[in-house]
Design a protein around this motif. Structure first.
Motif, PDB file in Angstrom:
ATOM      1  N   PRO A 348       0.829  -1.213   0.000  1.00 12.25           N
ATOM      2  CA  PRO A 348       0.000   0.000   0.000  1.00 12.25           C
ATOM      3  C   PRO A 348       0.862   1.260   0.000  1.00 12.25           C
ATOM      4  N   PRO A 349       0.592   2.210  -0.890  1.00  9.09           N
ATOM      5  CA  PRO A 349       1.460   3.383  -1.018  1.00  9.09           C
ATOM      6  C   PRO A 349       1.446   4.303   0.196  1.00  9.09           C
ATOM      7  N   GLN A 350       0.389   4.241   1.007  1.00 12.72           N
ATOM      8  CA  GLN A 350       0.298   5.126   2.166  1.00 12.72           C
ATOM      9  C   GLN A 350       0.826   4.490   3.452  1.00 12.72           C
ATOM     10  N   GLU A 351       1.362   3.298   3.360  1.00 14.69           N
ATOM     11  CA  GLU A 351       1.869   2.618   4.552  1.00 14.69           C
ATOM     12  C   GLU A 351       3.391   2.501   4.495  1.00 14.69           C
ATOM     13  N   PRO A 352       4.063   2.698   5.626  1.00  9.04           N
ATOM     14  CA  PRO A 352       5.522   2.580   5.629  1.00  9.04           C
ATOM     15  C   PRO A 352       5.980   1.141   5.473  1.00  9.04           C
ATOM     16  N   VAL A 353       7.192   0.994   5.006  1.00  4.20           N
ATOM     17  CA  VAL A 353       7.836  -0.323   4.939  1.00  4.20           C
ATOM     18  C   VAL A 353       8.712  -0.431   6.179  1.00  4.20           C
ATOM     19  N   VAL A 354       8.382  -1.350   7.043  1.00  8.12           N
ATOM     20  CA  VAL A 354       9.064  -1.420   8.337  1.00  8.12           C
ATOM     21  C   VAL A 354      10.012  -2.607   8.394  1.00  8.12           C
ATOM     22  N   TYR A 355      11.040  -2.446   9.231  1.00  6.40           N
ATOM     23  CA  TYR A 355      12.048  -3.489   9.437  1.00  6.40           C
ATOM     24  C   TYR A 355      12.211  -3.685  10.944  1.00  6.40           C
ATOM     25  N   PRO A 356      11.225  -4.330  11.576  1.00  6.74           N
ATOM     26  CA  PRO A 356      11.197  -4.381  13.046  1.00  6.74           C
ATOM     27  C   PRO A 356      12.340  -5.152  13.686  1.00  6.74           C
ATOM     28  N   LYS A 357      12.917  -6.114  12.975  1.00  6.18           N
ATOM     29  CA  LYS A 357      13.964  -6.942  13.582  1.00  6.18           C
ATOM     30  C   LYS A 357      15.368  -6.571  13.105  1.00  6.18           C
ATOM     31  N   LEU A 358      15.470  -5.452  12.408  1.00  8.66           N
ATOM     32  CA  LEU A 358      16.773  -5.061  11.882  1.00  8.66           C
ATOM     33  C   LEU A 358      17.630  -4.446  12.976  1.00  8.66           C
ATOM     34  N   ALA A 359      18.787  -5.021  13.189  1.00  9.94           N
ATOM     35  CA  ALA A 359      19.751  -4.484  14.154  1.00  9.94           C
ATOM     36  C   ALA A 359      21.064  -4.223  13.430  1.00  9.94           C
ATOM     37  N   VAL A 360      21.544  -3.002  13.525  1.00  8.77           N
ATOM     38  CA  VAL A 360      22.785  -2.624  12.848  1.00  8.77           C
ATOM     39  C   VAL A 360      23.726  -1.972  13.844  1.00  8.77           C
ATOM     40  N   GLY A 361      24.990  -2.024  13.539  1.00 11.88           N
ATOM     41  CA  GLY A 361      25.989  -1.393  14.391  1.00 11.88           C
ATOM     42  C   GLY A 361      26.068   0.108  14.151  1.00 11.88           C
ATOM     43  N   ASN A 362      26.701   0.806  15.071  1.00  9.30           N
ATOM     44  CA  ASN A 362      26.825   2.256  14.975  1.00  9.30           C
ATOM     45  C   ASN A 362      27.609   2.700  13.748  1.00  9.30           C
ATOM     46  N   GLU A 363      28.421   1.817  13.198  1.00  7.27           N
ATOM     47  CA  GLU A 363      29.208   2.200  12.028  1.00  7.27           C
ATOM     48  C   GLU A 363      28.328   2.450  10.803  1.00  7.27           C
ATOM     49  N   PHE A 364      27.065   1.983  10.838  1.00  4.48           N
ATOM     50  CA  PHE A 364      26.151   2.195   9.717  1.00  4.48           C
ATOM     51  C   PHE A 364      25.176   3.356   9.940  1.00  4.48           C
ATOM     52  N   ILE A 365      25.120   3.906  11.140  1.00  2.59           N
ATOM     53  CA  ILE A 365      24.091   4.890  11.487  1.00  2.59           C
ATOM     54  C   ILE A 365      24.595   6.317  11.275  1.00  2.59           C
ATOM     55  N   VAL A 366      23.854   7.068  10.468  1.00  2.00           N
ATOM     56  CA  VAL A 366      24.135   8.493  10.249  1.00  2.00           C
ATOM     57  C   VAL A 366      23.191   9.305  11.135  1.00  2.00           C
ATOM     58  N   ARG A 367      23.751  10.231  11.889  1.00  2.00           N
ATOM     59  CA  ARG A 367      22.971  11.151  12.711  1.00  2.00           C
ATOM     60  C   ARG A 367      23.165  12.552  12.123  1.00  2.00           C
ATOM     61  N   PRO A 368      22.336  12.936  11.147  1.00  2.00           N
ATOM     62  CA  PRO A 368      22.582  14.179  10.409  1.00  2.00           C
ATOM     63  C   PRO A 368      22.736  15.392  11.311  1.00  2.00           C
ATOM     64  N   ARG A 369      23.673  16.219  10.953  1.00  2.00           N
ATOM     65  CA  ARG A 369      24.017  17.395  11.757  1.00  2.00           C
ATOM     66  C   ARG A 369      23.145  18.585  11.378  1.00  2.00           C
ATOM     67  N   PHE A 370      22.628  19.252  12.396  1.00  2.00           N
ATOM     68  CA  PHE A 370      21.966  20.542  12.191  1.00  2.00           C
ATOM     69  C   PHE A 370      22.947  21.634  12.585  1.00  2.00           C
ATOM     70  N   ALA A 371      23.027  22.666  11.765  1.00  2.00           N
ATOM     71  CA  ALA A 371      23.879  23.824  12.049  1.00  2.00           C
ATOM     72  C   ALA A 371      23.470  24.950  11.111  1.00  2.00           C
ATOM     73  N   LYS A 372      23.996  26.114  11.349  1.00  2.00           N
ATOM     74  CA  LYS A 372      23.756  27.221  10.429  1.00  2.00           C
ATOM     75  C   LYS A 372      24.290  26.824   9.052  1.00  2.00           C
TER      76      LYS A 372
END
Length: 401
Positions: A348-372
């Motif tokens: 369904p186009p209005q429903e998200p695609v979820v990955y409830p059991k996905l576990a990844v290490g911190n080396e894959f996670i981007v935490r986008p930076r907010f700044a001026k």
């Protein structure tokens, strides 16, 4: 006995008040019991034993109930000569049960959680968020089987998540500086956008003023459409002219007040940011607050798993909590994918695609930076998986699709 004891007291020059406090009462009880017995024996001869028994019992209860602190039902002191339980030994140890493994016992709801997970509230979110790093050069993530699938398309390098400033979109107003350095401007701008969208959205029409106030509370999320043209078509001018055809009237007033008379209107502001969504946007808009002041686990998903025409993007405009903020916690966190990942055709186009059991290490996670200069980020929904930040530090984030 009383007379004899009293005479002995007198001979010994002892006052009768030295007698035990229950002495006289015990004597009265003895007299009553003796009288009751004699009365019962006399009534047996006249076949009136039962009433006499009830009478004697009632009388006795009345007598004892007025002296319950001193006497037990048998006329004795309740604590007289009773053996007391010895105090518990400080060195006494409990015999372990057969199924006791010796581990520290925990409440049932704690068996699957550490203390940190069971009590995720943060005493100092600002300190916790400063420990996080954006990790913009995170490793690319591949799902099992991706490398063997010749049908998958590589995501072009450097295009996963891009930052854009308000100055790029609206040059000549020092927009980024004012937006990042003035909490008052951000608060007024956000509230004005929310009110304009609420008041012009048909789904909210007819609601009571009480419901309106609740939905517009700053700690609640609100959704609608960023498309302004569809809401002003066919409108007529009023006596003052131009503003009658504006959807975002309050937003226009705030922008003019802080950026000057030549500032973009509220409609231009929304449409310009919305244009970043690409050639086939849904025009959906939502102001997301999310969970703050606590740490939560990531919940990886795609909003649609699609990018019509290959250029349809998600746009996030951040509203930081502090002035001149530079750090994580404003934008959603993301996992950069090596290959494009599209939703199944029947999803369904209005429903998200979820990955409830996905576990990844911190080396894959981007935490986008907010700044001026980095007030906005954009990405294609097929290039990344994203999640609410594990620690959110923001007033809100507005999502344009």
């Amino acid at each position: 006995e009383k007379v004899a004891l009293s005479s002995r007291c007198k001979k010994s020059k002892i006052d009768s008040s030295c007698l035990p406090p229950t002495f006289h009462l015990n004597m009265k009880v003895s007299v009553v019991l003796l009288t009751s017995t004699l009365l019962a024996k006399s009534l047996v001869k006249t076949d009136s034993f039962a009433p006499a028994q009830r009478y004697g019992s009632t009388f006795s209860i009345k007598l004892f109930s007025s002296n319950e602190e001193q006497l037990s039902p048998r006329g004795r002191s309740p604590r007289a000569e009773r053996p007391r339980r010895p105090p518990p030994s400080k060195t006494r140890t409990r015999t372990p049960s057969p199924d006791n493994s010796g581990e520290k016992r925990r409440a049932p709801h704690q068996f699957d959680h550490t203390k940190e997970e069971a009590r995720p509230f943060l005493d100092d979110p600002a300190t916790a968020i400063r420990r996080q790093v954006p990790n913009e050069d995170a490793s690319l993530f591949t799902f099992p089987g991706d490398e063997e699938n010749d049908q998958l398309q590589l995501v072009p390098e450097g295009t996963h998540i891009q930052s854009i400033s308000l100055d790029e979109l609206f040059p000549g107003f020092d927009f980024s500086e004012i937006f990042c350095s003035s909490c008052e401007f951000r608060s007024e701008l956000r509230n004005a956008i929310r009110e304009d969208i609420f008041d012009s959205t048909p789904a909210y029409s007819g609601m009571s003023e009480k419901a309106r106030k609740m939905l517009l509370l700053p700690d609640s999320s609100l959704q609608g459409s960023w498309n302004c043209k569809q809401f002003v078509q066919g409108s007529s001018d009023d006596e003052n002219g131009e503003n009658s055809k504006l959807r975002m009237k309050q937003t226009s007033a705030v922008l003019s007040n802080y950026l000057g008379e030549e500032a973009p209107t509220g409609d231009e502001f929304m449409e310009k940011i919305g244009s970043l969504c690409g050639s086939k946007p849904s025009t959906h808009w939502i102001d997301i607050v999310g969970i703050v002041d606590r740490k939560i686990p990531h919940s990886w998903h795609q909003d649609t798993g699609r990018s019509p025409n290959g250029d349809t993007r998600t746009v996030l405009l951040g509203f930081p909590k502090d002035d001149n903020y530079d750090g994580c916690g404003v934008f959603s966190h993301a996992i950069k994918l090596k290959y494009e990942r599209l939703a199944k055709e029947d999803h369904p186009p209005q429903e998200p695609v979820v990955y409830p059991k996905l576990a990844v290490g911190n080396e894959f996670i981007v935490r986008p930076r907010f700044a001026k200069g980095c007030e906005i980020i954009i990405f294609r929904d097929i290039d990344v998986l994203h999640s609410s930040p594990d620690i959110a530090y923001r007033s809100s984030v507005m999502r344009f699709m």
